[in-house]
Design a protein around this motif. Structure first.
Motif, short mmCIF file in Angstrom:
data_model
loop_
_atom_site.label_atom_id
_atom_site.label_comp_id
_atom_site.label_asym_id
_atom_site.label_seq_id
_atom_site.Cartn_x
_atom_site.Cartn_y
_atom_site.Cartn_z
N ILE A 270 0.85 -1.19 0.00
CA ILE A 270 0.00 0.00 0.00
C ILE A 270 0.89 1.24 0.00
O ILE A 270 2.10 1.15 0.17
CB ILE A 270 -0.99 0.04 1.20
N THR A 271 0.26 2.39 -0.16
CA THR A 271 1.01 3.65 -0.16
C THR A 271 1.02 4.24 1.25
O THR A 271 0.17 3.90 2.08
CB THR A 271 0.36 4.68 -1.11
N PRO A 272 1.97 5.13 1.52
CA PRO A 272 1.99 5.80 2.84
C PRO A 272 0.67 6.51 3.15
O PRO A 272 0.21 6.50 4.29
CB PRO A 272 3.16 6.77 2.73
N LEU A 273 0.06 7.11 2.15
CA LEU A 273 -1.22 7.80 2.39
C LEU A 273 -2.33 6.81 2.73
O LEU A 273 -3.18 7.09 3.59
CB LEU A 273 -1.58 8.63 1.16
N GLN A 274 -2.33 5.65 2.11
CA GLN A 274 -3.31 4.63 2.45
C GLN A 274 -3.12 4.16 3.90
O GLN A 274 -4.08 3.98 4.63
CB GLN A 274 -3.22 3.45 1.49
N TYR A 275 -1.86 3.99 4.30
CA TYR A 275 -1.59 3.61 5.69
C TYR A 275 -2.12 4.68 6.65
O TYR A 275 -2.76 4.36 7.65
CB TYR A 275 -0.08 3.40 5.91
N LEU A 276 -1.85 5.94 6.34
CA LEU A 276 -2.32 7.01 7.21
C LEU A 276 -3.85 7.03 7.29
O LEU A 276 -4.41 7.28 8.35
CB LEU A 276 -1.79 8.36 6.75
N LEU A 277 -4.51 6.76 6.18
CA LEU A 277 -5.97 6.70 6.20
C LEU A 277 -6.43 5.61 7.16
O LEU A 277 -7.29 5.86 8.02
CB LEU A 277 -6.52 6.43 4.79
N LEU A 278 -5.86 4.41 7.04
CA LEU A 278 -6.23 3.32 7.93
C LEU A 278 -5.95 3.69 9.39
O LEU A 278 -6.78 3.45 10.27
CB LEU A 278 -5.46 2.04 7.57
N THR B 274 -15.58 10.12 9.39
CA THR B 274 -16.19 10.64 8.16
C THR B 274 -15.09 11.13 7.23
O THR B 274 -13.94 11.34 7.65
CB THR B 274 -17.14 11.81 8.46
N VAL B 275 -15.43 11.34 5.98
CA VAL B 275 -14.46 11.86 5.02
C VAL B 275 -13.94 13.22 5.47
O VAL B 275 -12.74 13.50 5.40
CB VAL B 275 -15.07 11.94 3.60
N GLY B 276 -14.82 14.07 5.98
CA GLY B 276 -14.39 15.38 6.45
C GLY B 276 -13.39 15.29 7.60
O GLY B 276 -12.40 16.03 7.65
N GLU B 277 -13.65 14.38 8.52
CA GLU B 277 -12.74 14.19 9.65
C GLU B 277 -11.39 13.65 9.17
O GLU B 277 -10.33 14.08 9.64
CB GLU B 277 -13.36 13.24 10.67
N LEU B 278 -11.44 12.74 8.22
CA LEU B 278 -10.20 12.18 7.67
C LEU B 278 -9.43 13.25 6.89
O LEU B 278 -8.20 13.29 6.94
CB LEU B 278 -10.50 10.97 6.80
N ALA B 279 -10.15 14.10 6.17
CA ALA B 279 -9.49 15.19 5.44
C ALA B 279 -8.74 16.09 6.41
O ALA B 279 -7.60 16.49 6.13
CB ALA B 279 -10.51 15.98 4.63
N GLU B 280 -9.34 16.38 7.54
CA GLU B 280 -8.67 17.21 8.55
C GLU B 280 -7.43 16.51 9.08
O GLU B 280 -6.36 17.10 9.18
CB GLU B 280 -9.64 17.54 9.69
N ARG B 281 -7.56 15.24 9.42
CA ARG B 281 -6.43 14.48 9.97
C ARG B 281 -5.28 14.37 8.95
O ARG B 281 -4.12 14.41 9.33
CB ARG B 281 -6.86 13.06 10.37
N LEU B 282 -5.63 14.20 7.69
CA LEU B 282 -4.62 14.06 6.64
C LEU B 282 -4.16 15.42 6.10
O LEU B 282 -3.23 15.46 5.29
CB LEU B 282 -5.18 13.22 5.49
N VAL C 278 -11.87 11.38 -0.71
CA VAL C 278 -12.88 10.51 -1.33
C VAL C 278 -12.20 9.56 -2.31
O VAL C 278 -12.47 8.35 -2.31
CB VAL C 278 -13.98 11.34 -2.04
N ALA C 279 -11.29 10.06 -3.11
CA ALA C 279 -10.56 9.21 -4.06
C ALA C 279 -9.70 8.19 -3.32
O ALA C 279 -9.62 7.02 -3.73
CB ALA C 279 -9.70 10.08 -4.99
N LEU C 280 -9.06 8.61 -2.23
CA LEU C 280 -8.24 7.70 -1.43
C LEU C 280 -9.10 6.59 -0.81
O LEU C 280 -8.73 5.42 -0.83
CB LEU C 280 -7.51 8.49 -0.35
#
Length: 141
Positions: free
Chosen positions: A39-47, A60-68, A76-78
């Protein structure tokens, strides 16, 4: 009022440099170990941010967007890529059908657990080396 460069001594710059160096070494380790697991580093961070979201095991996507620190449409694409890989799934909230929750699937949980353990071991190996720098006039407790 910002500090002038002369207010910092050589040891301040050395400490900040060492901190950034150790941080970058950890990031390089992280990127390498994550990519060897497919996986990619960004995918790991999402998980990680889904599992580590305060108070619950989804976000939520909004919460994940803030964290990332990313734009919601990029998240959404991730999420879509992680969903296609069988790592996460979207679910409509039972409390508010307009809200979409992102949950880890068993494969995502297992991969995250393995990678998080490797990261924790690496962080423990940096104990005493990876310290928070102080700058003249600041104190950390």
């Amino acid at each position: 009022m910002p500090l002038s460069p002369t207010a910092l001594g050589k040891s301040d710059f050395t400490t900040l440099s060492e901190f950034r160096y150790q941080m970058r070494r950890f990031e390089r380790f992280s990127d390498d170990v994550i990519q060897t697991h497919g996986i990619t580093p960004l995918q790991y961070l999402l998980l990680l941010h889904i599992k580590g979201y305060p108070g619950r095991d989804w976000a939520t996507v909004g919460e994940l967007a803030e964290r990332l620190q990313a734009k919601p449409h990029g998240v959404v694409a991730l999420v879509t890529r992680c969903e296609a890989a069988g790592l996460v799934e979207r679910r409509h909230s039972s409390a508010d059908r307009r809200r979409v929750e992102v949950h880890l699937l068993p494969e995502g949980e297992a991969l995250l657990a393995k990678l998080a353990q490797l990261h924790r071991t690496e962080l423990q190996s940096l104990a005493g080396v990876f310290t928070i720098p102080t700058v003249a006039g600041e104190q950390h407790e």
